[in-house]
Motif scaffolding. Structure first.
Motif, mmCIF file in Angstrom:
data_model
loop_
_atom_site.group_PDB
_atom_site.id
_atom_site.type_symbol
_atom_site.label_atom_id
_atom_site.label_comp_id
_atom_site.label_asym_id
_atom_site.label_seq_id
_atom_site.Cartn_x
_atom_site.Cartn_y
_atom_site.Cartn_z
ATOM 1 N N LYS A 178 0.785 -1.270 0.248
ATOM 2 C CA LYS A 178 -0.209 0.079 0.015
ATOM 3 C C LYS A 178 0.375 1.054 -0.143
ATOM 4 N N ALA A 179 1.933 1.561 0.944
ATOM 5 C CA ALA A 179 2.537 2.315 0.672
ATOM 6 C C ALA A 179 2.940 2.489 -0.229
ATOM 7 N N ARG A 180 4.306 1.581 -1.201
ATOM 8 C CA ARG A 180 4.338 1.892 -2.702
ATOM 9 C C ARG A 180 3.931 1.907 -3.314
ATOM 10 N N ASP A 181 2.647 2.142 -3.611
ATOM 11 C CA ASP A 181 1.526 2.131 -3.941
ATOM 12 C C ASP A 181 1.584 4.142 -4.496
ATOM 13 N N PHE A 182 1.011 4.044 -3.277
ATOM 14 C CA PHE A 182 1.442 5.981 -3.127
ATOM 15 C C PHE A 182 2.338 6.430 -3.427
ATOM 16 N N ILE A 183 3.689 5.749 -3.085
ATOM 17 C CA ILE A 183 4.911 6.634 -3.640
ATOM 18 C C ILE A 183 4.936 6.468 -4.999
ATOM 19 N N TYR A 184 4.601 5.360 -5.676
ATOM 20 C CA TYR A 184 4.847 5.280 -7.261
ATOM 21 C C TYR A 184 3.503 6.178 -8.142
ATOM 22 N N LYS A 185 2.601 7.272 -7.100
ATOM 23 C CA LYS A 185 1.762 7.502 -7.707
ATOM 24 C C LYS A 185 1.609 9.259 -7.480
ATOM 25 N N ASN A 186 2.901 8.762 -6.421
ATOM 26 C CA ASN A 186 2.378 10.625 -5.707
ATOM 27 C C ASN A 186 3.995 11.605 -5.306
ATOM 28 N N ALA A 187 5.140 10.246 -5.202
ATOM 29 C CA ALA A 187 6.328 11.194 -4.284
ATOM 30 C C ALA A 187 6.802 12.260 -5.430
ATOM 31 N N ARG A 188 7.194 12.942 -4.605
ATOM 32 C CA ARG A 188 8.673 13.422 -6.125
ATOM 33 C C ARG A 188 9.555 12.856 -6.422
ATOM 34 N N PRO A 189 10.251 13.480 -7.841
ATOM 35 C CA PRO A 189 11.539 12.539 -8.263
ATOM 36 C C PRO A 189 12.318 12.432 -6.934
ATOM 37 N N ILE A 190 12.665 13.205 -6.058
ATOM 38 C CA ILE A 190 13.503 13.081 -5.096
ATOM 39 C C ILE A 190 13.132 11.718 -3.725
#
Length: 313
Positions: free
Chosen positions: A10-22
């Motif tokens: 679940k955490a990974r899915d959020f990162i891949y959808k929302n995280a900044r490049p950094i």
């Protein structure tokens, strides 16, 4: 183990959808065998010509001009990826900025800078003339200099002087009431231990005082943890090899269970602070913080939760 893995996915899915490049690069480096080079490439976009950092690398301050706090955040990422190259352009730029005298009063680097007020920011980054010395983020910056600067350089000699001043401040104001200042002193201690600069301070005394200080400032009223911005052990302890883990083992284990119990449906954890003056920018910033906290919490689970190691790899 399946429970841990579910939290991770679940955490990974959020990162891949929302995280900044950094933060995407940090996630990949920490959990998916990504490269240091990708993290450094993303980090370099926040560095100004003077060597300092800006541009909301610290998401609560959108100032495009370099500041010590934004530069400190860069040093945290450098520490996270365990960069050892003292001659890396990013490192040399930071040392140039710190040696320039900008935002430095001869004893500490400024916690806030005047140009913060011209751009969206949280109220705690509002510039006001500083009445007292603040070792947030100075204590961390001293440690960074001791690790990376040439021992023949001006900035290294300055850091050797400043570390004495910082420790005297810590002794004179013990126990401190600011959890972030305490975390900076913990990092200074860890930099010095790593680099074996034991001749500069009485490191056993420093360790003893920090042990007492950490236990003084952690919020043991755990009912507040999910709803208030409080002091948890993860602010100071990131590894079982920490000199401060043994005395705080139970509360670290409690925090790992707390993390598992409080993940939200979208894979994030609650951001327990806000700022109201710039609502549009805060909405963006809050999302950036969610990615940062996901990384922080998944790192903590990987290190401390008894069933997490085989699942989060």
């Amino acid at each position: 183990m399946e429970v841990i893995n579910m939290h991770y996915v679940k955490a990974r899915d959020f990162i891949y959808k929302n995280a900044r490049p950094i933060d995407m690069a940090r996630w990949k480096y920490l959990f998916e065998n990504g490269s240091k080079e990708a993290v450094l490439e993303a980090l370099s976009t926040y560095q100004n010509e003077d060597g300092g950092f800006a541009h909301a690398l610290e998401p609560d301050c959108w100032n495009p001009h370099s500041s010590p706090v934004q530069t400190w955040v860069a040093t945290e990422i450098i520490k996270e990826i365990q960069l050892e190259d003292r001659n890396h352009p990013i490192v040399l730029g930071i040392l140039k900025y710190l040696a320039s005298g900008k935002d430095f009063n001869g004893h500490t680097w400024a916690n806030t800078v005047t140009s913060n007020n011209d751009f969206p920011h949280a109220p705690w980054w509002e510039y006001e003339p500083q009445q007292d010395l603040s070792y947030n983020p100075t204590a961390c910056l001293i440690g960074f200099i001791l690790k990376y600067a040439d021992k023949e350089s001006y900035i290294y000699e300055l850091a050797c002087q400043l570390v004495q001043e910082a420790y005297s401040y810590f002794q004179d104001h013990f126990p401190l009431d600011s959890m972030h200042t305490v975390s900076c002193f913990v990092e200074l201690y860890e930099y010095m231990q790593e680099c074996q600069f034991t001749q500069l301070l009485d490191m056993e005394e420093f360790k003893t005082l920090l042990t007492q200080q950490i236990q003084h400032i952690i919020t043991y009223e755990t009912s507040k943890w999910a709803i208030e911005y409080v002091c948890k052990p993860s602010l100071f302890i990131s590894s079982k090899t920490s000199d401060f883990y043994e005395q705080n083992q139970k509360i670290c284990q409690f925090e790992s269970e707390f993390i598992l119990d409080t993940q939200e449906a979208d894979g994030t954890w609650a951001i327990t602070w806000s700022w109201d003056d710039y609502p549009e920018q805060w909405a963006i910033t809050k999302n950036w913080w969610k990615s940062d906290w996901i990384i922080k919490y998944v790192k903590f689970l990987k290190e401390f939760h008894h069933s997490s190691i085989s699942s989060i790899e």
